[in-house]
Design a protein around this motif. Structure first.
Motif, PDB file in Angstrom:
ATOM      1  N   VAL A  33      62.164  40.409  65.808  1.00  0.00           N
ATOM      2  CA  VAL A  33      63.538  40.375  66.291  1.00  0.00           C
ATOM      3  C   VAL A  33      64.385  39.361  65.507  1.00  0.00           C
ATOM      4  CG1 VAL A  33      63.142  38.705  68.146  1.00  0.00           C
ATOM      5  CG2 VAL A  33      64.921  40.427  68.387  1.00  0.00           C
ATOM      6  N   GLU A  34      63.760  38.342  64.918  1.00  0.00           N
ATOM      7  CA  GLU A  34      64.465  37.341  64.117  1.00  0.00           C
ATOM      8  C   GLU A  34      64.602  37.750  62.649  1.00  0.00           C
ATOM      9  OE1 GLU A  34      62.529  33.598  64.697  1.00  0.00           O
ATOM     10  OE2 GLU A  34      62.725  33.717  66.875  1.00  0.00           O
ATOM     11  N   GLY A  35      64.071  38.912  62.311  1.00  0.00           N
ATOM     12  CA  GLY A  35      64.174  39.398  60.938  1.00  0.00           C
ATOM     13  C   GLY A  35      63.096  38.889  60.006  1.00  0.00           C
ATOM     14  N   LYS A  36      62.038  38.294  60.555  1.00  0.00           N
ATOM     15  CA  LYS A  36      60.933  37.771  59.740  1.00  0.00           C
ATOM     16  C   LYS A  36      59.836  38.832  59.629  1.00  0.00           C
ATOM     17  CE  LYS A  36      62.522  33.544  59.417  1.00  0.00           C
ATOM     18  NZ  LYS A  36      62.766  32.835  58.198  1.00  0.00           N
ATOM     19  N   ALA A  37      59.394  39.076  58.404  1.00  0.00           N
ATOM     20  CA  ALA A  37      58.311  40.042  58.177  1.00  0.00           C
ATOM     21  C   ALA A  37      56.991  39.456  58.671  1.00  0.00           C
ATOM     22  CB  ALA A  37      58.212  40.382  56.702  1.00  0.00           C
ATOM     23  N   PHE A  38      56.217  40.291  59.338  1.00  0.00           N
ATOM     24  CA  PHE A  38      54.903  39.848  59.809  1.00  0.00           C
ATOM     25  C   PHE A  38      53.790  40.814  59.419  1.00  0.00           C
ATOM     26  CE2 PHE A  38      56.753  42.254  63.308  1.00  0.00           C
ATOM     27  CZ  PHE A  38      55.709  43.079  63.701  1.00  0.00           C
ATOM     28  N   ALA A  39      54.135  41.947  58.850  1.00  0.00           N
ATOM     29  CA  ALA A  39      53.137  42.914  58.400  1.00  0.00           C
ATOM     30  C   ALA A  39      53.781  43.834  57.364  1.00  0.00           C
ATOM     31  CB  ALA A  39      52.603  43.734  59.566  1.00  0.00           C
ATOM     32  N   CYS A  40      52.956  44.310  56.417  1.00  0.00           N
ATOM     33  CA  CYS A  40      53.462  45.282  55.445  1.00  0.00           C
ATOM     34  C   CYS A  40      52.319  46.149  54.957  1.00  0.00           C
ATOM     35  CB  CYS A  40      54.166  44.596  54.282  1.00  0.00           C
ATOM     36  SG  CYS A  40      53.099  43.766  53.107  1.00  0.00           S
ATOM     37  N   LEU A  41      52.690  47.317  54.473  1.00  0.00           N
ATOM     38  CA  LEU A  41      51.723  48.231  53.865  1.00  0.00           C
ATOM     39  C   LEU A  41      51.742  47.977  52.367  1.00  0.00           C
ATOM     40  CD1 LEU A  41      52.673  51.400  55.873  1.00  0.00           C
ATOM     41  CD2 LEU A  41      50.576  50.066  56.107  1.00  0.00           C
ATOM     42  N   GLU A  43      49.317  49.034  48.924  1.00  0.00           N
ATOM     43  CA  GLU A  43      48.167  49.686  48.278  1.00  0.00           C
ATOM     44  C   GLU A  43      47.158  50.233  49.283  1.00  0.00           C
ATOM     45  OE1 GLU A  43      46.626  47.037  45.270  1.00  0.00           O
ATOM     46  OE2 GLU A  43      48.556  46.985  44.227  1.00  0.00           O
ATOM     47  N   GLY A  44      47.667  50.905  50.312  1.00  0.00           N
ATOM     48  CA  GLY A  44      46.798  51.555  51.287  1.00  0.00           C
ATOM     49  C   GLY A  44      46.200  50.639  52.331  1.00  0.00           C
ATOM     50  N   GLU A  45      46.617  49.387  52.347  1.00  0.00           N
ATOM     51  CA  GLU A  45      46.118  48.425  53.321  1.00  0.00           C
ATOM     52  C   GLU A  45      47.289  47.876  54.135  1.00  0.00           C
ATOM     53  OE1 GLU A  45      42.271  46.752  50.878  1.00  0.00           O
ATOM     54  OE2 GLU A  45      44.057  45.495  50.929  1.00  0.00           O
ATOM     55  N   LEU A  46      46.976  47.353  55.311  1.00  0.00           N
ATOM     56  CA  LEU A  46      47.986  46.679  56.113  1.00  0.00           C
ATOM     57  C   LEU A  46      47.754  45.183  55.981  1.00  0.00           C
ATOM     58  CD1 LEU A  46      50.331  46.991  58.189  1.00  0.00           C
ATOM     59  CD2 LEU A  46      48.591  46.563  59.952  1.00  0.00           C
ATOM     60  N   ALA A  47      48.745  44.484  55.478  1.00  0.00           N
ATOM     61  CA  ALA A  47      48.676  43.027  55.372  1.00  0.00           C
ATOM     62  C   ALA A  47      49.430  42.440  56.557  1.00  0.00           C
ATOM     63  CB  ALA A  47      49.293  42.556  54.062  1.00  0.00           C
ATOM     64  N   CYS A  48      48.792  41.488  57.248  1.00  0.00           N
ATOM     65  CA  CYS A  48      49.381  40.873  58.438  1.00  0.00           C
ATOM     66  C   CYS A  48      49.404  39.359  58.298  1.00  0.00           C
ATOM     67  CB  CYS A  48      48.561  41.215  59.674  1.00  0.00           C
ATOM     68  SG  CYS A  48      48.526  42.953  60.092  1.00  0.00           S
ATOM     69  N   ARG A  49      50.516  38.752  58.720  1.00  0.00           N
ATOM     70  CA  ARG A  49      50.627  37.292  58.724  1.00  0.00           C
ATOM     71  C   ARG A  49      49.982  36.801  60.019  1.00  0.00           C
ATOM     72  NH1 ARG A  49      56.066  36.122  59.746  1.00  0.00           N
ATOM     73  NH2 ARG A  49      55.427  35.743  61.854  1.00  0.00           N
ATOM     74  N   LEU A  50      48.710  36.438  59.929  1.00  0.00           N
ATOM     75  CA  LEU A  50      47.938  36.054  61.106  1.00  0.00           C
ATOM     76  C   LEU A  50      47.855  34.548  61.294  1.00  0.00           C
ATOM     77  CD1 LEU A  50      45.114  38.709  60.742  1.00  0.00           C
ATOM     78  CD2 LEU A  50      47.015  38.722  62.372  1.00  0.00           C
ATOM     79  N   GLY A  75      45.467  36.368  41.755  1.00  0.00           N
ATOM     80  CA  GLY A  75      44.496  35.401  42.253  1.00  0.00           C
ATOM     81  C   GLY A  75      45.127  34.251  43.020  1.00  0.00           C
ATOM     82  N   ARG A  76      46.361  34.461  43.488  1.00  0.00           N
ATOM     83  CA  ARG A  76      47.035  33.435  44.291  1.00  0.00           C
ATOM     84  C   ARG A  76      47.412  34.045  45.641  1.00  0.00           C
ATOM     85  NH1 ARG A  76      51.592  31.261  40.338  1.00  0.00           N
ATOM     86  NH2 ARG A  76      52.520  33.011  41.433  1.00  0.00           N
ATOM     87  N   PRO A  77      46.418  34.196  46.517  1.00  0.00           N
ATOM     88  CA  PRO A  77      46.685  34.860  47.796  1.00  0.00           C
ATOM     89  C   PRO A  77      47.558  34.015  48.723  1.00  0.00           C
ATOM     90  CG  PRO A  77      44.481  33.955  47.791  1.00  0.00           C
ATOM     91  CD  PRO A  77      45.031  33.765  46.399  1.00  0.00           C
ATOM     92  N   MET A  78      48.183  34.709  49.629  1.00  0.00           N
ATOM     93  CA  MET A  78      48.972  34.074  50.685  1.00  0.00           C
ATOM     94  C   MET A  78      47.990  33.749  51.812  1.00  0.00           C
ATOM     95  SD  MET A  78      52.168  36.732  50.430  1.00  0.00           S
ATOM     96  CE  MET A  78      53.250  35.904  51.589  1.00  0.00           C
ATOM     97  N   ARG A  79      47.723  32.489  52.031  1.00  0.00           N
ATOM     98  CA  ARG A  79      46.640  32.072  52.932  1.00  0.00           C
ATOM     99  C   ARG A  79      46.819  32.473  54.395  1.00  0.00           C
ATOM    100  NH1 ARG A  79      46.498  26.147  50.546  1.00  0.00           N
ATOM    101  NH2 ARG A  79      46.229  26.788  48.395  1.00  0.00           N
ATOM    102  N   ASP A  80      48.054  32.658  54.820  1.00  0.00           N
ATOM    103  CA  ASP A  80      48.292  33.047  56.211  1.00  0.00           C
ATOM    104  C   ASP A  80      48.180  34.547  56.435  1.00  0.00           C
ATOM    105  OD1 ASP A  80      48.770  30.483  57.218  1.00  0.00           O
ATOM    106  OD2 ASP A  80      50.904  30.569  56.736  1.00  0.00           O
ATOM    107  N   TRP A  81      48.115  35.306  55.355  1.00  0.00           N
ATOM    108  CA  TRP A  81      48.117  36.773  55.435  1.00  0.00           C
ATOM    109  C   TRP A  81      46.742  37.343  55.110  1.00  0.00           C
ATOM    110  CZ3 TRP A  81      52.608  40.123  55.732  1.00  0.00           C
ATOM    111  CH2 TRP A  81      53.796  39.435  55.954  1.00  0.00           C
ATOM    112  N   VAL A  82      46.349  38.385  55.855  1.00  0.00           N
ATOM    113  CA  VAL A  82      45.080  39.082  55.627  1.00  0.00           C
ATOM    114  C   VAL A  82      45.376  40.567  55.411  1.00  0.00           C
ATOM    115  CG1 VAL A  82      42.829  39.701  56.587  1.00  0.00           C
ATOM    116  CG2 VAL A  82      43.798  37.435  57.048  1.00  0.00           C
ATOM    117  N   SER A  83      44.764  41.158  54.376  1.00  0.00           N
ATOM    118  CA  SER A  83      44.869  42.600  54.109  1.00  0.00           C
ATOM    119  C   SER A  83      43.713  43.316  54.785  1.00  0.00           C
ATOM    120  CB  SER A  83      44.812  42.870  52.602  1.00  0.00           C
ATOM    121  OG  SER A  83      46.030  42.564  52.001  1.00  0.00           O
ATOM    122  N   LEU A  84      44.068  44.314  55.552  1.00  0.00           N
ATOM    123  CA  LEU A  84      43.077  45.102  56.290  1.00  0.00           C
ATOM    124  C   LEU A  84      43.012  46.500  55.693  1.00  0.00           C
ATOM    125  CD1 LEU A  84      44.495  44.026  59.732  1.00  0.00           C
ATOM    126  CD2 LEU A  84      42.428  43.128  58.663  1.00  0.00           C
TER     127      LEU A  84
END
Length: 104
Positions: A33-41, A43-50, A75-84
């Motif tokens: 609701v605040e306009g902040k991204a928390f998940a995206c598709l 390369e066929g995976e769902l990345a979530c800011r967990l 090789g510089r991943p976003m540490r708060d995000w996980v790709s599922l």
């Protein structure tokens, strides 16, 4: 299943919380609701800011082929995000919901 179909399904489930479809890194994404991204598709995976250090983050990484989200592929991943991977698509809504609840 097309990315838009996947995203539409997640928006339908999370829409009552003000979630809307958008873009992140040029890919289909979910924003709160605040306009902040928390998940995206991506390369066929769902990345979530967990949120690194949360139970959801640890649980996601325990799923074997899940990994930290590295949208640049350098090789510089976003540490708060996980790709599922798509193999875990049955749990995408669960993790998207958890990501929506993580403070930013």
């Amino acid at each position: 299943m097309a990315d838009t179909d996947v995203l539409d399904g997640l928006v339908t489930q999370l829409g009552p919380y003000g979630v809307r479809a958008s873009k992140l890194f040029g890919k289909p994404a979910l924003k709160d609701v605040e306009g902040k991204a928390f998940a995206c598709l991506h390369e066929g995976e769902l990345a979530c800011r967990l949120g690194q250090g949360t139970r959801a983050h640890a649980e996601a990484l325990e799923m074997g082929d899940a990994h930290l989200f590295d949208p640049s592929g350098t090789g510089r991943p976003m540490r708060d995000w996980v790709s599922l991977p798509a193999a875990h698509a049955s749990r995408w809504a669960e993790f998207a919901s958890a990501a929506m609840s993580v403070p930013h």
